[in-house]
Write an enzyme that holds these catalytic residues in place. Structure first.
Site, PDB file in Angstrom:
ATOM      1  N   TRP A 158      73.793  56.273  14.523  1.00  0.00           N
ATOM      2  CA  TRP A 158      73.758  56.028  13.076  1.00  0.00           C
ATOM      3  C   TRP A 158      73.241  57.233  12.278  1.00  0.00           C
ATOM      4  O   TRP A 158      73.219  57.197  11.057  1.00  0.00           O
ATOM      5  CB  TRP A 158      72.903  54.795  12.773  1.00  0.00           C
ATOM      6  CG  TRP A 158      73.451  53.524  13.362  1.00  0.00           C
ATOM      7  CD1 TRP A 158      74.618  53.379  14.076  1.00  0.00           C
ATOM      8  CD2 TRP A 158      72.870  52.215  13.287  1.00  0.00           C
ATOM      9  NE1 TRP A 158      74.783  52.069  14.458  1.00  0.00           N
ATOM     10  CE2 TRP A 158      73.739  51.332  13.985  1.00  0.00           C
ATOM     11  CE3 TRP A 158      71.706  51.692  12.711  1.00  0.00           C
ATOM     12  CZ2 TRP A 158      73.460  49.968  14.115  1.00  0.00           C
ATOM     13  CZ3 TRP A 158      71.433  50.329  12.838  1.00  0.00           C
ATOM     14  CH2 TRP A 158      72.306  49.492  13.528  1.00  0.00           C
ATOM     15  N   LYS A 159      72.770  58.253  12.978  1.00  0.00           N
ATOM     16  CA  LYS A 159      72.259  59.478  12.337  1.00  0.00           C
ATOM     17  C   LYS A 159      71.240  59.104  11.236  1.00  0.00           C
ATOM     18  O   LYS A 159      70.486  58.168  11.424  1.00  0.00           O
ATOM     19  CB  LYS A 159      73.425  60.300  11.798  1.00  0.00           C
ATOM     20  CG  LYS A 159      74.488  60.540  12.874  1.00  0.00           C
ATOM     21  CD  LYS A 159      75.489  61.590  12.515  1.00  0.00           C
ATOM     22  CE  LYS A 159      76.486  61.739  13.663  1.00  0.00           C
ATOM     23  NZ  LYS A 159      77.402  62.838  13.502  1.00  0.00           N
ATOM     24  N   GLU A 193      80.812  66.341  23.234  1.00  0.00           N
ATOM     25  CA  GLU A 193      81.087  66.257  21.799  1.00  0.00           C
ATOM     26  C   GLU A 193      81.419  67.643  21.251  1.00  0.00           C
ATOM     27  O   GLU A 193      80.506  68.397  20.877  1.00  0.00           O
ATOM     28  CB  GLU A 193      79.858  65.717  21.060  1.00  0.00           C
ATOM     29  CG  GLU A 193      79.451  64.328  21.468  1.00  0.00           C
ATOM     30  CD  GLU A 193      78.683  63.642  20.354  1.00  0.00           C
ATOM     31  OE1 GLU A 193      79.141  62.609  19.882  1.00  0.00           O
ATOM     32  OE2 GLU A 193      77.646  64.169  19.927  1.00  0.00           O
ATOM     33  N   GLY A 218      82.482  64.451  12.822  1.00  0.00           N
ATOM     34  CA  GLY A 218      82.463  64.175  11.381  1.00  0.00           C
ATOM     35  C   GLY A 218      83.604  64.817  10.605  1.00  0.00           C
ATOM     36  O   GLY A 218      83.556  64.899   9.375  1.00  0.00           O
ATOM     37  N   GLY A 248      79.895  58.174  15.780  1.00  0.00           N
ATOM     38  CA  GLY A 248      79.043  58.395  14.613  1.00  0.00           C
ATOM     39  C   GLY A 248      79.513  57.549  13.446  1.00  0.00           C
ATOM     40  O   GLY A 248      79.248  56.346  13.375  1.00  0.00           O
ATOM     41  N   GLY A 249      80.274  58.159  12.543  1.00  0.00           N
ATOM     42  CA  GLY A 249      80.715  57.489  11.300  1.00  0.00           C
ATOM     43  C   GLY A 249      81.283  56.091  11.513  1.00  0.00           C
ATOM     44  O   GLY A 249      80.963  55.165  10.767  1.00  0.00           O
TER      45      GLY A 249
HETATM   46  P1  PGA Z   1      81.390  61.226  14.415  1.00  0.00           P
HETATM   47  O1  PGA Z   1      79.994  61.635  15.084  1.00  0.00           O
HETATM   48  O2  PGA Z   1      81.932  60.063  15.215  1.00  0.00           O
HETATM   49  O3  PGA Z   1      81.047  60.846  13.014  1.00  0.00           O
HETATM   50  O4  PGA Z   1      82.287  62.402  14.503  1.00  0.00           O
HETATM   51  C1  PGA Z   1      79.797  61.615  16.480  1.00  0.00           C
HETATM   52  C2  PGA Z   1      78.413  62.128  16.827  1.00  0.00           C
HETATM   53  O5  PGA Z   1      77.930  63.039  16.143  1.00  0.00           O
HETATM   54  O6  PGA Z   1      77.771  61.636  17.769  1.00  0.00           O
END
Ligand code: PGA
Length: 281
Positions: free
Chosen positions: A14-15, A172, A178, A249-250
């Site tokens: 979720w950052k 990653e 992102g 992430g998103g």
């Molecule tokens: P993202 O992020 O799915 O938004 O690209 C993945 C992550 O940073 O773990």
């Protein structure tokens, strides 16, 4: 390499998103959608530190595990702004992200600090998800494999055989995070295969030094892909042999989207169970 049943994992990073009330609402929606479902992958959510306690309460009865986005390697001390492994285990955290590219880019994380965090996590019974991946310039210069294998070797090179069994790796590519631009599944699988070979070489070194490696080989290590994973792309990714799940992430910030990703991974769990039962007949 066929018929090895590796754990399938869908992790939501979720950052720096979600207040306590937003995190609670999101968690409750995910719990409601997945509780009582069969063939679930291991599901882990990584809320910000401030929401860990609230999320922990919301997942109590469901199948979801709790993760943190980072940790310091000291148990306590004068380290303003840091969070220790003891503080995480106190909240029933089970997983921790280590070496995420945003930590490497903005907060000085590097190949010297990742092994310290990995060892601290393991010594407190936390499962680390080590994040590795190349920058776009590194990819264009043909350095992807060198950069990624160096990140893996630096972080995991000093572990014991027993500790290896607790580790998860997430590939990653930084340029895919992102951006909406995910890595082509076949290329992601190629890099994940290279990571598995790197781990196999680290384990072979342990064997040379007389460690007991019974029941442990690189084929058991879950390797996830991360970088713009969505419900529309997960199915193709999960068809690849060496991709055992996703770090999202998103798309993990909306329950419907995250649950669709979990459902796609459930199909892989189902297929693997079927293949195993056919093989054992
Ligand atoms: P993202 O992020 O799915 O938004 O690209 C993945 C992550 O940073 O773990």
């Amino acid at each position: 390499m066929k018929n090895i049943q590796r754990q399938v994992i869908i992790a939501g990073n979720w950052k720096m998103h979600k207040t306590i009330s937003q995190a609670t609402a999101l968690t409750e929606e995910i719990v409601a959608a997945v509780t009582n479902e069969k063939n679930l992958p291991e599901i882990v959510v990584f809320p910000p530190f401030t929401a860990l306690s609230a999320v922990e309460k919301s997942i109590k009865k469901g199948p979801i595990k709790l993760g943190a986005q980072n940790l310091d390697w000291h148990d306590e001390g004068a380290f303003t702004g840091e969070i220790s492994p003891l503080m995480l285990t106190d909240l029933n955290v089970q997983y921790v992200l280590i070496g995420h590219s945003e930590r490497r880019q903005y907060f000085g994380e590097n190949n010297t600090t990742t092994p310290l965090r990995i060892k601290a996590a393991l010594s407190h019974g936390l499962k680390p998800i080590l994040c590795v991946g190349e920058l776009i310039d590194e990819r264009e210069a043909g350095l992807t494999d060198a950069v990624v294998s160096r990140q893996v070797g630096a972080a995991l090179g000093e572990l014991t055989a027993e500790q290896f069994a607790q580790v998860v790796i997430a590939y990653e590519p930084v340029w895919a995070i992102g951006t909406g631009n995910h890595c082509a599944p076949a290329e992601a699988n190629r890099v994940c295969t290279m990571i598995r070979k790197t781990v196999a070489a680290l384990l072979a070194r342990l064997e040379d030094s007389g460690n007991d490696l019974e029941n442990l080989n690189a084929n058991h290590l879950p390797i996830l892909y991360g970088g713009s994973v969505k419900s529309s792309t997960i199915t193709e990714l999960m068809k690849e042999e060496h991709i055992d799940g996703a770090l999202v992430g998103g798309a993990s910030l909306k329950s419907e989207e995250f649950v669709s990703i979990i459902e796609a991974a459930s199909d892989r769990v189902k297929r693997a169970a079927k293949a195993a039962s056919t093989a054992s007949r």
